[in-house]
Design a protein around this motif. Structure first.
Motif, short mmCIF file in Angstrom:
data_model
loop_
_atom_site.label_atom_id
_atom_site.label_comp_id
_atom_site.label_asym_id
_atom_site.label_seq_id
_atom_site.Cartn_x
_atom_site.Cartn_y
_atom_site.Cartn_z
N LEU A 67 28.79 -34.11 96.15
CA LEU A 67 27.61 -33.27 96.01
C LEU A 67 27.88 -32.09 95.08
O LEU A 67 27.02 -31.73 94.25
CB LEU A 67 27.17 -32.77 97.38
N ARG A 68 29.03 -31.49 95.21
CA ARG A 68 29.38 -30.37 94.33
C ARG A 68 29.44 -30.84 92.87
O ARG A 68 28.92 -30.17 91.96
CB ARG A 68 30.72 -29.76 94.74
N LYS A 69 30.06 -31.98 92.66
CA LYS A 69 30.16 -32.53 91.30
C LYS A 69 28.78 -32.81 90.73
O LYS A 69 28.50 -32.50 89.56
CB LYS A 69 31.00 -33.82 91.32
N GLU A 70 27.89 -33.36 91.54
CA GLU A 70 26.53 -33.66 91.09
C GLU A 70 25.77 -32.38 90.77
O GLU A 70 25.06 -32.31 89.76
CB GLU A 70 25.80 -34.45 92.17
N LEU A 71 25.92 -31.37 91.61
CA LEU A 71 25.24 -30.09 91.36
C LEU A 71 25.77 -29.43 90.10
O LEU A 71 24.98 -28.91 89.29
CB LEU A 71 25.41 -29.18 92.57
N LYS A 72 27.08 -29.44 89.90
CA LYS A 72 27.66 -28.84 88.69
C LYS A 72 27.16 -29.57 87.45
O LYS A 72 26.89 -28.93 86.41
CB LYS A 72 29.18 -28.89 88.76
N ASN A 73 27.01 -30.87 87.55
CA ASN A 73 26.50 -31.65 86.42
C ASN A 73 25.05 -31.27 86.12
O ASN A 73 24.67 -31.11 84.94
CB ASN A 73 26.60 -33.14 86.74
N LYS A 74 24.25 -31.08 87.15
CA LYS A 74 22.86 -30.67 86.96
C LYS A 74 22.76 -29.28 86.33
O LYS A 74 21.89 -29.02 85.50
CB LYS A 74 22.11 -30.70 88.31
N ILE A 75 23.67 -28.41 86.73
CA ILE A 75 23.70 -27.07 86.14
C ILE A 75 24.03 -27.15 84.65
O ILE A 75 23.40 -26.49 83.82
CB ILE A 75 24.72 -26.18 86.89
N ASP A 76 25.03 -27.96 84.31
CA ASP A 76 25.41 -28.14 82.91
C ASP A 76 24.26 -28.69 82.07
O ASP A 76 24.10 -28.33 80.90
CB ASP A 76 26.62 -29.07 82.80
N LEU A 77 23.46 -29.55 82.69
CA LEU A 77 22.32 -30.15 81.99
C LEU A 77 21.07 -29.27 82.05
O LEU A 77 20.01 -29.66 81.54
CB LEU A 77 21.99 -31.52 82.60
N GLN A 78 21.19 -28.10 82.69
CA GLN A 78 20.07 -27.17 82.87
C GLN A 78 18.88 -27.84 83.56
O GLN A 78 17.71 -27.62 83.22
CB GLN A 78 19.64 -26.59 81.51
N ALA A 79 19.19 -28.66 84.55
CA ALA A 79 18.16 -29.41 85.27
C ALA A 79 17.52 -28.60 86.40
O ALA A 79 16.44 -28.95 86.87
CB ALA A 79 18.76 -30.70 85.83
N LEU A 80 18.18 -27.52 86.85
CA LEU A 80 17.63 -26.71 87.92
C LEU A 80 16.55 -25.77 87.38
O LEU A 80 16.63 -25.31 86.24
CB LEU A 80 18.72 -25.90 88.61
N LYS A 81 15.57 -25.50 88.23
CA LYS A 81 14.45 -24.65 87.84
C LYS A 81 14.42 -23.39 88.71
O LYS A 81 14.94 -23.37 89.83
CB LYS A 81 13.13 -25.40 87.99
N ASN A 82 13.79 -22.33 88.18
CA ASN A 82 13.65 -21.11 88.95
C ASN A 82 12.92 -21.40 90.26
O ASN A 82 11.88 -22.04 90.28
CB ASN A 82 12.87 -20.06 88.16
N ALA A 83 13.51 -20.93 91.37
CA ALA A 83 12.89 -21.15 92.67
C ALA A 83 11.62 -20.31 92.79
O ALA A 83 11.48 -19.26 92.17
CB ALA A 83 13.87 -20.78 93.78
N LYS A 84 10.69 -20.79 93.60
CA LYS A 84 9.42 -20.10 93.78
C LYS A 84 9.24 -19.69 95.23
O LYS A 84 9.97 -20.13 96.12
CB LYS A 84 8.28 -21.00 93.33
N VAL A 85 8.27 -18.85 95.47
CA VAL A 85 7.96 -18.37 96.82
C VAL A 85 6.70 -19.07 97.29
O VAL A 85 5.74 -19.23 96.55
CB VAL A 85 7.75 -16.85 96.81
#
Length: 230
Positions: A67-85
Motif C-alpha cells: 500500500l505504501r508503494k502504491e501510494l508513493k507511486n500515485k504521489i509521483d504521478l500527481q494522481a492525488l487531488k486536494n481534499a474537500k470538505v
C-alpha cells in the motif's frame, strides 16, 4: 512383487505427507483466525470503554508495504487531488480547514494489496455485525498524503445531511516517524486530548459521531489510508 511393494509404499508415504501438511495448514489457519479474533476483540473493548481503539499489527506487513508503494507511486504521478470538505454531494475546497491530498480506493480494484486491505476491513465489520449488531453494510477508503506543512483542523466525521458513518478508521504508512515531525492525530475526548503518533502500521478506530479530531501540522510527508464503516 518387490516393485509393487515399493510403489505401494511410496503411495502410502505420499498420502501420509499429504495428511500431515493438511493438518499443519488447518492448524495454521486456526491460529491465524485466533489471532484475528484477538485483534477484533481488542478493538471492540476499546470502542466500548473509550469510543476509540489503537492497535498495531492489524494488517499484514506485506499489505502495508504494498500500500505504501502504491501510494508513493500515485504521489509521483500527481494522481492525488486536494481534499474537500463535506460529503460527495456537497463538497467544497477549504484549505484553511484541511490541506491534505487524497485518492479514493475503488471497490473493484485489481491491485492485490488494496484487495487485501478491503477484504480485511470487510472481515472486520462482518465480525462486528455478528457480535455487536452494528448493522454496517458499506465502507469507503482513500489514500491520504499530508505534504510538509499540511494539516486538518478539528472536526467531526459525521455530516449534517448524512449520518451513515459509524466508525472512522485510519492506518498509517509512515516509516521511522519521529515526534518532532508533528502530524499527530489528536482525539478530543470528554476529559482529555489523546495525541497519537502516526507510526508505521498503526490503526486507529473511533466512533464517527462522537469524537472530534484533528491532524496537527506536519513538517514531513505523512502517509495513511483513511475511511469509514457505514
Amino acid at each position: 512383487e518387490s516393485n509393487t511393494l515399493t510403489v505401494n509404499g511410496l503411495a502410502f508415504f505420499g498420502q501420509a505427507l499429504s495428511i500431515y501438511f493438511t493438518g499443519l495448514h488447518k492448524q495454521e489457519f486456526h491460529m491465524e483466525n485466533a489471532n484475528l479474533i484477538t485483534r477484533y476483540e481488542s478493538v471492540i473493548d476499546g470502542l466500548i470503554d473509550n469510543n476509540y481503539a489503537i492497535i498495531d499489527g492489524f494488517f499484514e506487513e506485506d499489505t502495508l508495504i504494498g500500500l505504501r508503494k502504491e501510494l508513493k507511486n500515485k504521489i509521483d504521478l500527481q494522481a492525488l487531488k486536494n481534499a474537500k470538505v463535506g460529503n460527495r454531494t456537497q463538497q467544497t475546497e477549504a484549505k484553511v480547514i484541511r490541506s491534505d491530498k487524497i485518492q479514493w480506493i475503488k471497490e473493484d480494484t485489481l491491485n492485490p494489496h488494496e484487495q487485501s486491505y478491503l477484504k480485511s476491513m470487510t472481515n472486520f465489520y462482518t465480525y462486528l455485525n455478528q457480535h455487536c449488531y452494528t448493522g454496517i453494510n458499506a465502507s469507503e477508503f482513500h489514500y491520504a498524503c499530508f505534504e510538509e506543512g499540511s494539516f486538518y483542523k478539528r472536526h467531526l466525521d459525521r455530516f449534517r445531511n448524512d449520518d451513515r458513518r459509524k466508525f472512522s478508521i485510519v492506518t498509517y504508512l509512515n516509516q521511522h516517524w519521529e515526534v518532532d515531525f508533528g502530524g499527530l492525530l489528536v482525539l478530543y475526548l470528554d476529559q482529555e486530548e489523546k495525541r497519537i503518533m502516526p507510526e508505521w502500521g498503526r490503526t486507529i478506530i473511533f466512533k464517527s459521531d462522537l469524537i472530534e479530531h484533528e491532524v496537527i501540522k506536519s513538517s514531513k510527508e505523512r502517509l495513511s489510508i483513511a475511511g469509514w464503516l457505514k
